[in-house]
Design an enzyme around this catalytic site. Structure first.
Site, PDB file in Angstrom:
ATOM      1  N   CYS A  58      -7.089 -20.181  -0.216  1.00 61.56           N
ATOM      2  CA  CYS A  58      -8.428 -20.088   0.414  1.00 61.56           C
ATOM      3  C   CYS A  58      -9.320 -21.267   0.063  1.00 61.56           C
ATOM      4  CB  CYS A  58      -9.109 -18.793  -0.007  1.00 61.56           C
ATOM      5  SG  CYS A  58      -8.104 -17.356   0.317  1.00 61.56           S
TER       6      CYS A  58
ATOM      7  N   ASN B  53      -9.643 -13.203   8.027  1.00 52.26           N
ATOM      8  CA  ASN B  53      -9.551 -14.206   6.957  1.00 52.26           C
ATOM      9  C   ASN B  53      -8.393 -15.156   7.284  1.00 52.26           C
ATOM     10  OD1 ASN B  53      -8.889 -15.544   4.573  1.00 52.26           O
ATOM     11  ND2 ASN B  53      -9.344 -13.802   3.253  1.00 52.26           N
TER      12      ASN B  53
ATOM     13  N   HIS C  67     -16.063 -19.501   2.589  1.00 49.06           N
ATOM     14  CA  HIS C  67     -14.733 -19.082   3.048  1.00 49.06           C
ATOM     15  C   HIS C  67     -14.864 -17.655   3.561  1.00 49.06           C
ATOM     16  CE1 HIS C  67     -10.777 -17.522   3.138  1.00 49.06           C
ATOM     17  NE2 HIS C  67     -10.924 -16.830   2.030  1.00 49.06           N
TER      18      HIS C  67
HETATM   19  O1  UT7 Z   1      -9.468 -14.659   0.797  1.00 47.25           O
HETATM   20  C1  UT7 Z   1      -9.076 -14.612  -0.530  1.00 47.25           C
HETATM   21  C2  UT7 Z   1      -9.875 -13.698  -1.314  1.00 47.25           C
HETATM   22  N1  UT7 Z   1      -9.740 -12.337  -0.845  1.00 47.25           N
HETATM   23  C3  UT7 Z   1     -10.754 -11.551  -0.972  1.00 47.25           C
HETATM   24  O2  UT7 Z   1     -11.803 -11.980  -1.408  1.00 47.25           O
HETATM   25  C4  UT7 Z   1     -10.577 -10.094  -0.624  1.00 47.25           C
HETATM   26  C5  UT7 Z   1     -11.313  -9.265  -1.614  1.00 47.25           C
HETATM   27  N2  UT7 Z   1     -11.118  -7.827  -1.453  1.00 47.25           N
HETATM   28  C6  UT7 Z   1     -11.527  -7.140  -0.360  1.00 47.25           C
HETATM   29  O3  UT7 Z   1     -11.999  -7.728   0.600  1.00 47.25           O
HETATM   30  C7  UT7 Z   1     -11.449  -5.648  -0.399  1.00 47.25           C
HETATM   31  O4  UT7 Z   1     -11.033  -5.238  -1.687  1.00 47.25           O
HETATM   32  C8  UT7 Z   1     -10.495  -5.035   0.673  1.00 47.25           C
HETATM   33  C9  UT7 Z   1     -11.100  -5.181   2.049  1.00 47.25           C
HETATM   34  C10 UT7 Z   1      -9.157  -5.713   0.651  1.00 47.25           C
HETATM   35  C11 UT7 Z   1     -10.302  -3.548   0.413  1.00 47.25           C
HETATM   36  O5  UT7 Z   1     -11.566  -2.903   0.414  1.00 47.25           O
HETATM   37  P1  UT7 Z   1     -11.972  -1.923  -0.773  1.00 47.25           P
HETATM   38  O6  UT7 Z   1     -13.318  -1.436  -0.462  1.00 47.25           O
HETATM   39  O7  UT7 Z   1     -11.783  -2.672  -2.072  1.00 47.25           O
HETATM   40  O8  UT7 Z   1     -10.947  -0.741  -0.602  1.00 47.25           O
HETATM   41  P2  UT7 Z   1      -9.900  -0.170  -1.655  1.00 47.25           P
HETATM   42  O9  UT7 Z   1      -8.742  -1.063  -1.798  1.00 47.25           O
HETATM   43  O10 UT7 Z   1     -10.644   0.262  -2.887  1.00 47.25           O
HETATM   44  O11 UT7 Z   1      -9.414   1.148  -0.913  1.00 47.25           O
HETATM   45  C12 UT7 Z   1     -10.313   2.259  -0.654  1.00 47.25           C
HETATM   46  C13 UT7 Z   1      -9.560   3.330   0.095  1.00 47.25           C
HETATM   47  C14 UT7 Z   1      -8.225   3.708  -0.556  1.00 47.25           C
HETATM   48  O12 UT7 Z   1      -8.021   5.100  -0.350  1.00 47.25           O
HETATM   49  P3  UT7 Z   1      -8.352   6.167  -1.534  1.00 47.25           P
HETATM   50  O13 UT7 Z   1      -7.484   5.753  -2.672  1.00 47.25           O
HETATM   51  O14 UT7 Z   1      -9.815   6.005  -1.814  1.00 47.25           O
HETATM   52  O15 UT7 Z   1      -7.991   7.461  -0.900  1.00 47.25           O
HETATM   53  C15 UT7 Z   1      -7.209   2.958   0.259  1.00 47.25           C
HETATM   54  O16 UT7 Z   1      -5.934   3.562   0.254  1.00 47.25           O
HETATM   55  O17 UT7 Z   1      -9.225   2.884   1.402  1.00 47.25           O
HETATM   56  C16 UT7 Z   1      -7.810   3.013   1.630  1.00 47.25           C
HETATM   57  N3  UT7 Z   1      -7.392   1.915   2.496  1.00 47.25           N
HETATM   58  C17 UT7 Z   1      -7.458   1.958   3.836  1.00 47.25           C
HETATM   59  N4  UT7 Z   1      -7.867   2.919   4.678  1.00 47.25           N
HETATM   60  C18 UT7 Z   1      -7.825   2.634   6.011  1.00 47.25           C
HETATM   61  C19 UT7 Z   1      -6.907   0.682   2.120  1.00 47.25           C
HETATM   62  N5  UT7 Z   1      -6.654  -0.050   3.207  1.00 47.25           N
HETATM   63  C20 UT7 Z   1      -6.995   0.707   4.290  1.00 47.25           C
HETATM   64  C21 UT7 Z   1      -6.965   0.491   5.669  1.00 47.25           C
HETATM   65  N6  UT7 Z   1      -7.390   1.462   6.491  1.00 47.25           N
HETATM   66  N7  UT7 Z   1      -6.550  -0.682   6.211  1.00 47.25           N
END
Ligand code: UT7
Length: 336
Positions: free
Chosen positions: A115, A293, A263
């Protein structure tokens, strides 16, 4: 010392639009979750059978950037190509751009900083221009993520955020008496978090013939892995730090920034930085809604669109900032 200026910018994205609803037909996800957590509405995916590759998309963006600079491909005297998704394991795509542009046997360098790749590449170009080594350097960021994502329930936490695209800039020798141009660049890394956001295979720790023999469909090491929460927390801290570092190095303040181009990792990250740093509405450019992204391509695509939309004017102070896999993070401050 010479002064480097960005003399032309361009971008290319593949035509095939994939909406959140399209993805929800392939895995357990939905438009509301994706928009709420990331801001993404749609992204572009290269279609199977298309002629678009990471190098050809980079070349398409490069041709636009070169034309915008008022130059011809033959005027370019060095190429720097940033990507995490090269056409081939080796050689890197820089040499393919040299061939596709049909230009002389100039040097071509590949940058592997995910990135932050475009800002790292820009920094290298800046140093070559400043020292007088080259006159016009082509800097490209191009990515195809779609071919290697785990489009299934298992991979939903990663695969909904990435998209394909390419952006390019020409960095040229500017007027050393003018204050316009690249003011400074700043780069960092913290390798202890390398595996928090990584694609681990193929690699040289494993033996390719044994992997082939294993032929294991459960082997997820061929898909990108991301510890999303962990990356998010580090991103918001490092973005702010590296932007402040650039401002302090130039004795400037947040209020001096006319346009921040972060980014495009997650709209929530951009909004968090905007609030944390007290940047006014309209001073942070975001297009993640349309493209997801695109890692090394995201900043040049955003820069190109911001310019086309008239959001950057001559004399504006533009800050580029990136954070990602490595971890690596970087910034560049530019007087446009
Ligand atoms: O570009 C390089 C750098 N990258 C970044 O900066 C990315 C940084 N991270 C993020 O953008 C976020 O962490 C994500 C968008 C990847 C994920 O968002 P989050 O708010 O951190 O979600 P999470 O991983 O904590 O997941 C929350 C819930 C989980 O369910 P439970 O355990 O609460 O029941 C996941 O299983 O959302 C669930 N989940 C989804 N649900 C629907 C994870 N992915 C999905 C999905 N659709 N695609």
């Amino acid at each position: 010392m010479f002064r480097s200026v960005i003399s032309g910018v361009g971008h290319y994205v593949p035509p095939h639009v994939v909406t959140n609803d399209d993805l929800s037909k392939l895995m357990d996800t939905n438009d509301a979750w994706i928009q709420e957590r990331t801001g993404i509405k749609e992204r572009r995916f290269v279609e199977k059978g298309s002629d678009d590759t990471v190098s050809t998309m980079g070349t398409k963006a490069a041709r636009i950037a070169i034309a915008n600079a008022g130059l011809k491909p033959d005027d370019i005297d060095f190429i720097i190509f940033a990507t995490l998704s090269p056409d081939y394991y080796f050689p890197g795509p820089g040499v393919m751009v040299q061939d596709q542009l049909g230009i002389a046997e100039i040097g071509a360098l590949d940058v592997r900083n995910q990135c932050s790749g475009f800002v790292y590449a820009l920094s290298v170009a800046d140093q070559y221009i400043k020292t007088g080594m080259y006159q016009n350097i082509l800097v490209i960021g191009s990515e195809i993520h779609s071919h290697g994502l785990d489009i299934s329930d298992r991979g939903r936490g990663v695969s909904v955020i990435f998209g394909d695209g390419a952006g390019a800039a020409v960095v040229s020798v500017g007027d050393s008496k003018s204050d316009r141009g690249i003011l400074s660049t700043h780069m960092h890394s913290e390798g202890k978090h390398a595996k928090e956001l990584a694609l681990l295979s193929p690699n040289t720790l494993d033996w390719i013939p044994e992997i082939i023999k294993r032929n294991d469909p459960e082997d997820v090491s061929y898909f990108p892995h991301m510890n999303g929460n962990f990356v998010f927390k580090h991103a918001v801290t490092r973005f702010a730090e590296v932007i402040m570092e650039a401002l302090e190095a130039n004795k400037m303040q947040v209020s001096d920034i006319d346009m921040l181009i972060p980014h495009q990792a997650n709209l929530r990250i951009s909004q968090f930085i905007q609030q944390k740093m007290g940047l006014e509405e309209g001073k942070v450019y975001n297009n993640i809604m349309r493209y997801g992204n695109t890692t090394a391509a995201s900043i040049p695509i955003a820069l190109s669109e911001a310019l086309l939309e008239g959001k950057i004017k001559k004399g504006d102070l533009v800050c580029l900032a990136a954070f990602g896999s490595g971890f690596t993070w970087a910034s560049a401050l530019i007087r446009w």
